[in-house]
Design a protein around this motif. Structure first.
Motif, mmCIF file in Angstrom:
data_model
loop_
_atom_site.group_PDB
_atom_site.id
_atom_site.type_symbol
_atom_site.label_atom_id
_atom_site.label_comp_id
_atom_site.label_asym_id
_atom_site.label_seq_id
_atom_site.Cartn_x
_atom_site.Cartn_y
_atom_site.Cartn_z
ATOM 1 N N CYS A 33 0.821 -1.223 0.000
ATOM 2 C CA CYS A 33 0.000 0.000 0.000
ATOM 3 C C CYS A 33 0.850 1.265 0.000
ATOM 4 N N ASN A 34 1.940 1.254 0.779
ATOM 5 C CA ASN A 34 2.730 2.481 0.882
ATOM 6 C C ASN A 34 3.391 2.834 -0.450
ATOM 7 N N TYR A 37 0.590 4.006 -2.842
ATOM 8 C CA TYR A 37 0.068 5.327 -2.474
ATOM 9 C C TYR A 37 1.096 6.404 -2.787
ATOM 10 N N GLY A 38 2.348 6.119 -2.477
ATOM 11 C CA GLY A 38 3.390 7.089 -2.772
ATOM 12 C C GLY A 38 3.492 7.388 -4.257
ATOM 13 N N ARG A 42 2.565 11.053 -5.800
ATOM 14 C CA ARG A 42 3.553 11.859 -6.514
ATOM 15 C C ARG A 42 3.081 12.222 -7.909
ATOM 16 N N GLU A 48 -6.982 12.553 -2.310
ATOM 17 C CA GLU A 48 -8.228 11.862 -2.639
ATOM 18 C C GLU A 48 -8.052 11.005 -3.885
ATOM 19 N N GLU A 51 -5.833 7.979 -3.291
ATOM 20 C CA GLU A 51 -6.565 6.873 -2.678
ATOM 21 C C GLU A 51 -7.386 6.133 -3.725
ATOM 22 N N ASP A 52 -8.025 6.881 -4.614
ATOM 23 C CA ASP A 52 -8.801 6.241 -5.682
ATOM 24 C C ASP A 52 -7.900 5.369 -6.550
ATOM 25 N N VAL A 54 -5.110 3.861 -5.684
ATOM 26 C CA VAL A 54 -4.734 2.654 -4.941
ATOM 27 C C VAL A 54 -5.896 1.670 -4.933
ATOM 28 N N GLN A 55 -7.095 2.198 -4.697
ATOM 29 C CA GLN A 55 -8.257 1.311 -4.699
ATOM 30 C C GLN A 55 -8.441 0.670 -6.066
ATOM 31 N N ILE A 101 3.325 20.266 -5.125
ATOM 32 C CA ILE A 101 2.764 19.186 -4.331
ATOM 33 C C ILE A 101 2.575 19.702 -2.909
ATOM 34 N N GLY A 106 -0.621 11.741 5.894
ATOM 35 C CA GLY A 106 -0.562 10.480 5.174
ATOM 36 C C GLY A 106 0.533 10.470 4.134
ATOM 37 N N SER A 107 1.310 11.519 4.057
ATOM 38 C CA SER A 107 2.417 11.554 3.090
ATOM 39 C C SER A 107 3.641 12.060 3.817
ATOM 40 N N ARG A 108 4.001 11.356 4.879
ATOM 41 C CA ARG A 108 5.086 11.849 5.716
ATOM 42 C C ARG A 108 6.431 11.407 5.161
ATOM 43 N N THR B 53 6.898 7.549 1.829
ATOM 44 C CA THR B 53 5.463 7.823 1.863
ATOM 45 C C THR B 53 4.718 6.703 2.555
ATOM 46 N N VAL B 54 3.756 7.080 3.381
ATOM 47 C CA VAL B 54 2.935 6.117 4.109
ATOM 48 C C VAL B 54 1.478 6.352 3.733
ATOM 49 N N ALA B 55 0.793 5.288 3.386
ATOM 50 C CA ALA B 55 -0.621 5.414 3.024
ATOM 51 C C ALA B 55 -1.439 5.752 4.272
ATOM 52 N N PRO B 56 -2.505 6.547 4.129
ATOM 53 C CA PRO B 56 -3.340 6.860 5.300
ATOM 54 C C PRO B 56 -4.026 5.610 5.832
ATOM 55 N N LEU B 59 -7.372 4.124 4.506
ATOM 56 C CA LEU B 59 -7.423 3.597 3.143
ATOM 57 C C LEU B 59 -7.551 2.081 3.122
ATOM 58 N N ARG B 62 -11.142 1.051 3.447
ATOM 59 C CA ARG B 62 -11.859 1.447 2.240
ATOM 60 C C ARG B 62 -11.558 0.471 1.091
ATOM 61 N N VAL B 63 -10.298 0.153 0.880
ATOM 62 C CA VAL B 63 -9.920 -0.741 -0.222
ATOM 63 C C VAL B 63 -10.494 -2.133 -0.001
ATOM 64 N N ARG B 117 -16.628 11.780 -1.274
ATOM 65 C CA ARG B 117 -16.656 10.440 -0.710
ATOM 66 C C ARG B 117 -18.054 10.102 -0.205
#
Lengths: 177, 223
Positions: A33-34, A37-38, A42, A48, A51-52, A54-55, A101, A106-108, B53-56, B59, B62-63, B117
């Motif tokens: 996931c990381n 998502y990254g 980027r 938002e 996330e879409d 990744v899903q 950006i 969530g983007s640390r 980067t770390v995903a929230p 998520l 949701r996934v 959402r």
């Protein structure tokens, strides 16, 4: 993207997931996931939409998984997510071409100063050069793969990367001074 | 092409041999070496950024909820030949698992405040109407399927078919439990699209199971 010693392999998890094992699918999610998502964040520069993306990648894994045995599930997911992100960018058009950006929860970054400087410097690039740099130097795709993704030649990808790196080096040198 | 341009041209290629040649060029020229060092620093920053980067957290739920919803209908396919069915409870558990994932989402401010959402009023009305239509269609199927399912406890029904019908009844009971839970959840969180997705999947699952029950009556040696 290799599993830890003793953990189930990607192929084992994928086979269990195919049989309806939700835990196995969750384990695949946790593993990648990381990275996904990254990559998405980027490219699309929106939490938002990231996330879409990744899903969408995991939905594709669920509905049309790669045929077994899978040599590199992480690479497969990475390509799917990158394609999904680029599709969104194409649909979105060039409205956000020059946006920086933003800092988002969530983007640390573990090296906030360096990452942030790079993110700012990317704002100085034209959109295509930015995408080529991200796909090549950050995401690790080859010029031949980037050519397919962006509908350009491998030679154009290389020359775009050449120019992008030059601008970024100048921007980062300017940020330090 | 100058040496500097040549150096960066080699570094821009995907050919490891090109990178080695660039390093050899730079080894004898301080200016080129400084360029190579700047190049390496840029790549190190890029790599660090990639790794950071770390995903929230929300998520994940949701996934997995989004995947579980279509999974409920995929698993229903196993009931098409009831004589080979073995994992009905596991399939029902998949819907319950989706409920658990939903409960992990919990209407946190980050989830609820994200534009797009949630279902806005018009979409909410449409979703409610669609759910009502599903419920009405299911009620009709249930009325027709009820006498068939009652044969599960009829002494004249042979053991094998009775077991199949009992399995269908268990499956339907599990789906009803899941539907009740999701609907209870939606009473407190009416706009949560993922919960609506799970509810719709449960309705579809129940419809397909009821159709299979009716199918057993047409084809088999029951009754």
């Amino acid at each position: 993207m290799e599993p830890a010693h003793g953990a189930s392999s990607d192929n084992e998890l994928l086979e269990r997931a195919r049989q309806g094992d939700a835990e196995a699918f969750g384990a695949i999610y946790d593993r990648y996931c990381n990275v996904l998502y990254g990559t998405a964040m980027r490219l699309v520069r929106s939490p938002e939409q990231a996330e879409d993306v990744v899903q969408e990648a995991f939905m594709k894994l669920h509905s049309r998984p790669p045929a077994p045995p899978v040599r590199n599930l992480g690479g497969w997911l990475h390509r799917v997510a990158s394609h999904a992100a680029l599709d969104r960018l194409r649909r979105r058009g060039r409205r956000q071409e020059h946006e920086l950006i933003p800092e988002r929860a969530g983007s640390r970054s573990t090296e906030p100063a360096a990452g942030t400087d790079l993110e700012r410097a990317l704002g100085a690039l034209p959109e295509r050069g930015r995408r080529v740099f991200l796909l090549h130097d950050v995401e690790g795709f080859l010029h031949s793969e980037i050519a397919d993704m962006l509908g350009i030649s491998a030679g154009t990808s290389k020359s775009q990367l050449f120019r992008a790196r030059r601008i970024l080096r100048q921007e980062l040198a300017g940020a330090k001074s | 092409m100058s040496d500097l341009e040549r150096l960066h041209d080699l570094l821009a290629s995907d050919d490891p041999a090109g990178h080695r040649r660039a390093a050899q060029m730079a080894a004898h020229d301080p200016t080129l070496q400084a360029e190579l060092d700047a190049h390496d620093r840029l790549l190190a920053i890029a790599e660090s950024w990639r790794e950071s980067t770390v995903a929230p957290q929300h998520l994940r739920a949701r996934v997995l909820a989004g995947v579980e919803a279509p999974a409920a209908t995929v698993l229903t396919g196993r009931f098409r030949n009831a004589r080979r069915w073995v994992s009905g409870l596991a399939a029902a558990a998949s819907i319950v698992l989706a409920i658990v994932f939903l409960q992990q989402i919990v209407p946190s401010p980050d989830v609820i405040s994200v534009r797009g959402r949630l279902l806005i009023n018009d979409a909410l009305t449409e979703a409610s109407e669609a759910e009502a239509r599903h419920a009405a269609a299911i009620a009709k199927l249930e009325r027709v399927a009820a006498p068939i399912l009652q044969r599960a406890t009829d002494p004249s029904t042979d053991a094998a078919n009775a077991a199949i019908l009992l399995a269908y009844r268990d499956r339907l009971a599990a789906i009803d439990t899941a539907i009740a839970e999701v609907r209870g959840y939606l009473e407190d969180n009416p706009g949560l699209a993922s919960a609506r997705t799970v509810l719709l999947a449960a309705y579809i699952d129940k419809t397909l199971v009821l159709e299979e029950v009716l199918g057993t009556d047409e084809t088999s040696d029951l009754g």
